[in-house]
Write an enzyme that holds these catalytic residues in place. Structure first.
Site, PDB file in Angstrom:
ATOM      1  CD1 TRP A 466      -2.974  -1.423   0.708  1.00 54.65           C
ATOM      2  CD2 TRP A 466      -1.419  -2.473   1.949  1.00 54.65           C
ATOM      3  NE1 TRP A 466      -3.424  -2.697   0.969  1.00 54.65           N
ATOM      4  CE2 TRP A 466      -2.499  -3.366   1.716  1.00 54.65           C
ATOM      5  CE3 TRP A 466      -0.336  -2.914   2.697  1.00 54.65           C
ATOM      6  CZ2 TRP A 466      -2.513  -4.665   2.225  1.00 54.65           C
ATOM      7  CZ3 TRP A 466      -0.338  -4.207   3.194  1.00 54.65           C
ATOM      8  CH2 TRP A 466      -1.421  -5.066   2.962  1.00 54.65           C
ATOM      9  CG  ASP A 467       3.613   4.509  -1.415  1.00 52.47           C
ATOM     10  OD1 ASP A 467       4.791   4.298  -1.092  1.00 52.47           O
ATOM     11  OD2 ASP A 467       3.213   5.617  -1.841  1.00 52.47           O
ATOM     12  CG  MET A 468       0.722   1.841   4.216  1.00 56.09           C
ATOM     13  SD  MET A 468       0.076   3.499   4.593  1.00 56.09           S
ATOM     14  CE  MET A 468      -1.089   3.738   3.261  1.00 56.09           C
TER      15      MET A 468
END
Length: 786
Positions: A466-468
């Site tokens: 999630w591009d976290m």
């Protein structure tokens, strides 16, 4: 004629609501819109016939809408208004006799002896009065506000704040290598902050160009040493200013040029260093400024003159792309300054998100601060080898390993540097990640300053899809325990809203961290982690529901509700999909590179949690269109993921009118007691003044990106929001008690310093391309009247 037009409008609105509302009901959403549409159609027929029941039926719809709205969202004005505004306005229109086909006698029930009396107005009048009264009451409620107070007493009157920096100076991005964003200066207080005035301003001349990439931003926090401020600009000018007057002392142009493949054109700051040996012959470069550039160089300059320090690396500049396995221009650069410690410069770099799997390494490197010689390298893809690779012999780092584009922190006593890490490209595809990459993605890592060897790693998201990536500088503080002892702690904000408080010696959580079940359902080639960590201190939002959908009107709100049902969404960590997935919190994160500010005396924290959902849709490789001429890099829209089986389309979760589908507030400020992990207060933050065509001052709480500071005078300062203001807050209560209008977006972190006994507050205002704030080139200094 007026009655016919009114009936037609009711019928048209009813048909739209019934049709779209029926679709929503079939998808599993609220039945209200279908029912409301049918009632509107019935009202239109009755109105056409001038039936006495017309207004009774419509009054029932008005009161039913009010009851449903209050049941869903309580007395929240900003959520009640879009649900009921159209319904109430049409009700008020029905009070006009001509709209009902009535004469002026039509306020009472229709009389067959008076053929022109039409349907009575009284039912709608009463319903309108109830609706308006409820709306007025809701205007004075704030169901999202958490009122309270942080403890005011000094827990540690003489706290550890990092390597020696005088109280009136600001030597590193977070003032010291602890990254606290705290200044002991106390001249500006809640009692006198309203007297702050602009005392000087300076324009760099570096403005956003038509050919620049979208995310051309001005995020720099100036350094203050002696009588000078040191800044860099988006296009890599290094500039020194007089701290008293703001007059330019020198400037250096790195000539880093433009490249449409750069995702970011920014510079968050420079690094300052004083040479214990006294510099070169004649004292040149005894004090130095190091600036990273957008074309992957690191340049050493004399702090007094701006001249190159030619003894460093190759005539004063170091090529950061050396040893990279792939080297496409524009894919790698450093947007954040290195840390300077023990004669070393330790630096990471940004790798373009979702461009290509054939990307540079995310290696962390330590260079000799005098010569630029490589001392050690630590690569998350090959974490055991820290001795310098043989670049001259053709050795390279691991391709496409997790990178660190943010700011590091250092504990010199422990000899540890703390690195926030991101992901391997692509962010949304986890297939083929090695065990080392899986272990280090989206984590904070402690490395030995002298050797680069890993001491510990703490992961904040497992198998991140999630591009976290961990975006924020870790904050170091010694936390006092109930028995009076101090524990060296690390406070790590994250995009997903969790704030981890760790023992920075070992990485062990000081506040509880639990593993909770996470959604499954990844694409066949991938998988999801069965659980994800959650900190006891968290600003993670509740899962979105239909009641959270928002819009300017009930119609675009209805569209958002339909989208919520159509897209994949099972709460936080719903995996990316070909159908499309809601990512909440979104890619901007609850916290980003601006991090949080911590008061080490009172041991409290000030932060800016932001909530803006995104969507992510995987696109099979054979469906990705060819690039168009003039296309520039961006993290939003189509990300091509060259070499991967899927690209991804990303962007904010917006309605058809371009406003967020999630209800406000989208931005807040919050205060936390770090010893207990309790949130003492939380308030919405910012207006829609610069989000709408008209300068409306509505306090909805708006998104922002940037960072806060705290001062010893009991103040916190923050720009960041998408309205162009710099704000001052009472740290104890979180109340906004001062604001200054900025000439451009304030998406940087302010700083403060003392010069000749006067406390200055400095803000850089230059805008941010991704959030659409006004670009500029301003450096502004405020102080109390002399």
């Amino acid at each position: 004629m007026t009655k016919m037009v009114t009936a037609l409008a009711f019928a048209l609105l009813g048909a739209v609501l019934a049709g779209a509302g029926g679709w929503l009901a079939v998808l599993g959403g609220s039945w209200y819109y279908l029912i409301a549409g049918l009632v509107l159609l019935i009202t239109a027929v009755l109105l056409h016939r001038r039936h006495p029941l017309t207004t009774w039926v419509y009054a029932a719809l008005m009161l039913g809408t009010l009851a449903w709205s209050v049941w869903e969202v309580g007395f929240d004005w900003w959520q009640l208004a879009p649900r009921g505004a159209i319904i109430v306005v049409l009700g008020l229109w029905l009070l006009v006799p001509a709209a009902r086909g009535a004469d002026r006698r039509g306020f009472v029930p229709a009389n067959p002896a008076l053929p022109h009396s039409g349907p009575p107005a009284l039912p709608v009048a009463v319903a309108s009065l109830i609706c308006v009264a409820t709306g007025v009451y809701a205007m004075f409620q704030d169901p999202h506000d958490l009122a309270g107070a942080l403890p005011e007493q000094a827990v540690t009157p003489d706290p550890a704040m990092g390597a020696g920096v005088a109280d009136g100076e600001w030597h590193q991005y977070g003032r010291t290598n602890y990254g606290q964003r705290y200044s002991p200066l106390a001249q500006i207080t809640p009692a006198n902050v309203n007297s702050l005035e602009l005392v000087w301003s300076y324009q760099t001349g570096d403005v956003k160009l038509p050919e620049d990439v979208t995310e051309t931003t001005y995020q720099v926090t100036p350094l203050k040493v002696g009588n000078s401020l040191y800044v860099c600009t988006p296009h890599n000018l290094a500039i020194a200013l007089d701290a008293t007057t703001g007059q330019e002392q020198w400037r250096y142009d790195a000539n880093s040029g433009l490249n449409p493949d750069r995702q970011h054109q920014t510079c968050r700051g420079v690094t300052y260093w004083e040479d214990p040996a006294g510099g070169d012959e004649g004292g040149l470069c005894a004090r130095r400024v190091y600036m990273p550039t957008a074309d992957a160089r690191l340049i050493a300059l004399d702090a007094g003159t701006g001249a190159r320090c030619t003894a460093f690396a190759d005539d004063g500049e170091l090529q950061l792309e050396a040893g990279m396995p792939y080297n496409p221009a524009g894919y790698y650069y450093s947007t954040s300054p290195p840390v300077a410690v023990d004669g070393l410069l330790i630096i990471g770099g940004a790798v373009n998100d979702n461009f290509s799997i054939y990307s540079q390494s995310g290696v962390i490197r330590a260079f000799d601060i005098d010569t630029g010689e490589l001392v050690w390298n630590w690569d998350a893809g090959n974490p055991e080898q820290t001795t310098p690779i043989d670049i001259a012999g053709g050795e390279t780092y691991m391709p496409n390993s997790p990178n660190s584009w943010s700011i590091f922190s250092v504990d010199e006593e422990l000899g540890l540097v703390y690195i926030p890490l991101g992901n391997q490209v692509p962010d949304q595809l986890g297939m083929g990640r090695s065990p080392a990459v899986e272990e280090h993605s989206s984590s904070v890592v402690a490395l030995n300053v002298a050797t680069g060897q890993r001491e510990w790693v703490f992961q904040t998201v497992h198998h991140d899809l999630w591009d976290m990536d961990v975006p924020a500088q870790p904050v170091l503080i010694n936390l006092t325990q109930p028995d009076g002892s101090d524990v060296p702690a690390l406070v790590q904000p994250t995009k997903q809203g969790d704030i981890y408080v760790l023992d920075r010696r070992t990485g062990t959580p000081l506040l509880d961290v639990t593993e909770v079940p996470a959604p499954g359902g990844a694409i066949p080639e991938d998988f999801t982690a069965p659980t994800q960590p959650v900190s006891a201190l968290s600003f993670s939002p509740d899962p979105l529901t239909g009641a959270d959908m928002w819009g300017i009107t009930m119609l675009d709100q209805l569209v958002c509700r339909i989208q919520l049902q159509r897209l994949n969404y099972e709460g936080r960590y719903t995996p990316p999909s070909i159908n499309g997935t809601i990512v909440h919190p979104g890619n901007f994160g609850v916290f980003n590179w601006g991090s949080v500010a911590v008061d080490p005396v009172r041991q409290v924290m000030f932060g800016m949690p932001t909530y803006l959902p995104f969507t992510a849709r995987l696109v099979p490789r054979d469906q990705i269109p060819d690039p168009v001429e003039g296309e520039t890099a961006s993290e939003q829209g189509l990300n091509r993921n060259e070499g991967a089986p899927y690209g991804v389309v990303m962007g904010p979760f917006l309605g058809p009118l371009g406003v967020p589908c999630s209800a406000p507030p989208w931005g807040n400020v919050a205060g936390v007691d770090l010893r207990t992990g309790e949130t003492a207060w939380q308030h919405k933050n910012g207006t829609v003044r610069d989000m709408t065509p008209l300068p409306l001052p509505f306090e909805l709480g708006v998104p922002g990106i940037g960072g806060p500071i705290i001062t010893g005078g009991g103040m916190a300062f923050l720009g960041a929001t998408v309205d162009n203001y710099l704000r001052g807050y009472d740290l104890t209560t979180g109340d906004e008690i001062w604001r200054a209008r900025l000439p451009a977006g304030g998406q940087s972190t302010p700083m403060t310093y003392d010069q000749d006994g006067r406390q200055y507050l400095v803000m850089v205002a230059g805008g941010h391309g991704s959030v659409g704030t006004k670009p500029g080139d301003y450096i502004l200094a405020y102080a109390l009247p002399e």
